[in-house]
Write a protein that holds these residues in place. Sequence first.
Motif, PDB file in Angstrom:
ATOM      1  N   ASP A   1       1.295  -4.279  -9.119  1.00 26.15           N
ATOM      2  CA  ASP A   1       1.040  -4.612  -7.721  1.00 26.15           C
ATOM      3  C   ASP A   1       1.437  -6.082  -7.559  1.00 26.15           C
ATOM      4  OD1 ASP A   1      -0.049  -5.611  -5.412  1.00 26.15           O
ATOM      5  OD2 ASP A   1      -1.992  -4.646  -5.640  1.00 26.15           O
TER       6      ASP A   1
ATOM      7  N   SER B   1       4.690  -6.785  -0.382  1.00 22.20           N
ATOM      8  CA  SER B   1       4.723  -6.759   1.090  1.00 22.20           C
ATOM      9  C   SER B   1       5.497  -7.960   1.620  1.00 22.20           C
ATOM     10  CB  SER B   1       3.301  -6.853   1.661  1.00 22.20           C
ATOM     11  OG  SER B   1       2.500  -5.800   1.212  1.00 22.20           O
TER      12      SER B   1
ATOM     13  N   LYS C   1       3.419 -11.131   3.418  1.00 16.96           N
ATOM     14  CA  LYS C   1       2.705 -12.167   2.657  1.00 16.96           C
ATOM     15  C   LYS C   1       3.669 -13.231   2.131  1.00 16.96           C
ATOM     16  CE  LYS C   1      -0.897  -8.976   1.059  1.00 16.96           C
ATOM     17  NZ  LYS C   1      -2.090  -9.421   1.768  1.00 16.96           N
TER      18      LYS C   1
ATOM     19  N   THR D   1       0.834  -1.207   0.000  1.00 20.79           N
ATOM     20  CA  THR D   1       0.000   0.000   0.000  1.00 20.79           C
ATOM     21  C   THR D   1       0.866   1.254   0.000  1.00 20.79           C
ATOM     22  OG1 THR D   1      -1.670  -1.219   1.239  1.00 20.79           O
ATOM     23  CG2 THR D   1      -1.808   1.184   1.308  1.00 20.79           C
TER      24      THR D   1
HETATM   25  N1  PLP Z   1      -2.598  -5.739  -3.428  1.00 18.51           N
HETATM   26  C1  PLP Z   1      -3.035  -6.983  -3.353  1.00 18.51           C
HETATM   27  C2  PLP Z   1      -3.281  -7.759  -4.621  1.00 18.51           C
HETATM   28  C3  PLP Z   1      -3.265  -7.577  -2.103  1.00 18.51           C
HETATM   29  O1  PLP Z   1      -3.703  -8.842  -2.023  1.00 18.51           O
HETATM   30  C4  PLP Z   1      -3.012  -6.824  -0.939  1.00 18.51           C
HETATM   31  C5  PLP Z   1      -3.289  -7.388   0.396  1.00 18.51           C
HETATM   32  O2  PLP Z   1      -4.067  -8.296   0.551  1.00 18.51           O
HETATM   33  C6  PLP Z   1      -2.532  -5.527  -1.078  1.00 18.51           C
HETATM   34  C7  PLP Z   1      -2.330  -5.011  -2.337  1.00 18.51           C
HETATM   35  C8  PLP Z   1      -2.230  -4.671   0.113  1.00 18.51           C
HETATM   36  O3  PLP Z   1      -1.181  -5.233   0.841  1.00 18.51           O
HETATM   37  P1  PLP Z   1      -0.723  -4.554   2.205  1.00 18.51           P
HETATM   38  O4  PLP Z   1      -1.930  -4.484   3.079  1.00 18.51           O
HETATM   39  O5  PLP Z   1       0.329  -5.462   2.717  1.00 18.51           O
HETATM   40  O6  PLP Z   1      -0.227  -3.196   1.862  1.00 18.51           O
END
Ligand code: PLP
Length: 420
Positions: free
Chosen positions: A214, A237, A240, A109
């Motif tokens: 992303d 991130s 994950k 994010t």
């Molecule tokens: N983009 C995708 C495809 C995601 O699955 C997620 C989280 O589930 C995010 C962005 C956001 O990740 P974070 O909350 O670690 O910033």
Amino acid sequence: MNTVAMADSARAAAPALDVERIRADFPILQIRPRGRPLVYLDSAATSQKPRQVIDALRRYYEEENGNIHRGVHYLSELATLRYDETREATRRFLNAESVNEVVFTRNTTEGINLVASSFGQAFVRAGDEIVVSLMEHHSNIVPWQLLCERSGAVLRAVPVTDTGELDLGAFESLLGPRTRLVALTWVSNSLGTVNPVERIVAIAHARGIPVLLDGAQAAPHLAIDVRAVGCDFLAFSGHKMLGPTGVGVLYARGDWFDRLPPYQGGGDMIDTVTIEKTTYAKAPSRFEAGTPDIGSVVAFRAAIEYLERTGLDAIQRHEHALVAEATAQVGALPGVRLVGTAPGKAGVLSFTMEGVHPHDIATILDQHGIAIRAGHHCTQPLMQRFGCGATARASFYLYNTMDEVNALVAGLHRVREVFA
Ligand code: PLP
């Protein structure tokens, strides 16, 4: 290929992972929620952490903790060294050309917000266009909407087909002379669709349009080669992909970072400061204002090394086998509708069950120790596209087993009985 054939062919390519050995590395898999063995099928939300990462975090705070880039004493130098080692490990993991292309953020994010803010300030004006898709996570929609509100730019969204794939014809026709950036997910967190990112980048680059990917659901599961993909930006991130919370990565190809204005001001991102004027450090420091989550960055290296040692290709093969089996079995249950049936999906299974709200599915499964997710998965436009406010989602990772797929299916039979 139908779902049964998918399951057969995935089983034929026997998973090469030693899953029992892998599971022994994850202490949390031993807990017994509500007196039952834990069946953790929510890795798309966050992964569990191996002992190697937990040990690295503990070691950092017990033996290595100091603030980076600021001191000449032993601990400051050691912490700086460890922090920089993770940057090099990340470069290697991505096959990036230089460590200067790697900036640490808090999460995906923050990486996307950074680009929306800095790229937006430098390159986006009223009437310009940003292209996203209907399958984006809210964190790849809202930052662009904020930019559009600030700048007067317009957000366009690529439609999604009934199987949950990007409509590439529509994508091409959305690109025009005012398109400043394409921002798309590599792997959908709600559908599991793996988008053809090399093709997408080639199409956009042929028109001189940069591409942000992303990578939140790609980095944990796919062997990534940013030079082969050619994307301009990639955000993901750590949490994950077996790493701690509090660390994310923003990759920017070549000199992109040096062409962007700073995102946040503060310590560590400057060259000189006077009251009249500040000059900024070069990337990556320019985009790492203030004290970062040093301990998490340091421990993130252990996560990267764990994935490299295990092998992303083997992990992907294992997940394919699990999701193919789950797709075949869950798809055969009465009243179940699978949401997202693209070929070659990542380890995500989204579905609805006639007459049962997804939250009720998740609640009943939880009583049996099975952790899945229910809701809109931060993808409300996608849920609207598929005419459902929410789905139940099971997501698989390297530590999941066929027995756990069977436990999920048995749990869903019980859900059906409760709502019969
Ligand atoms: N983009 C995708 C495809 C995601 O699955 C997620 C989280 O589930 C995010 C962005 C956001 O990740 P974070 O909350 O670690 O910033």
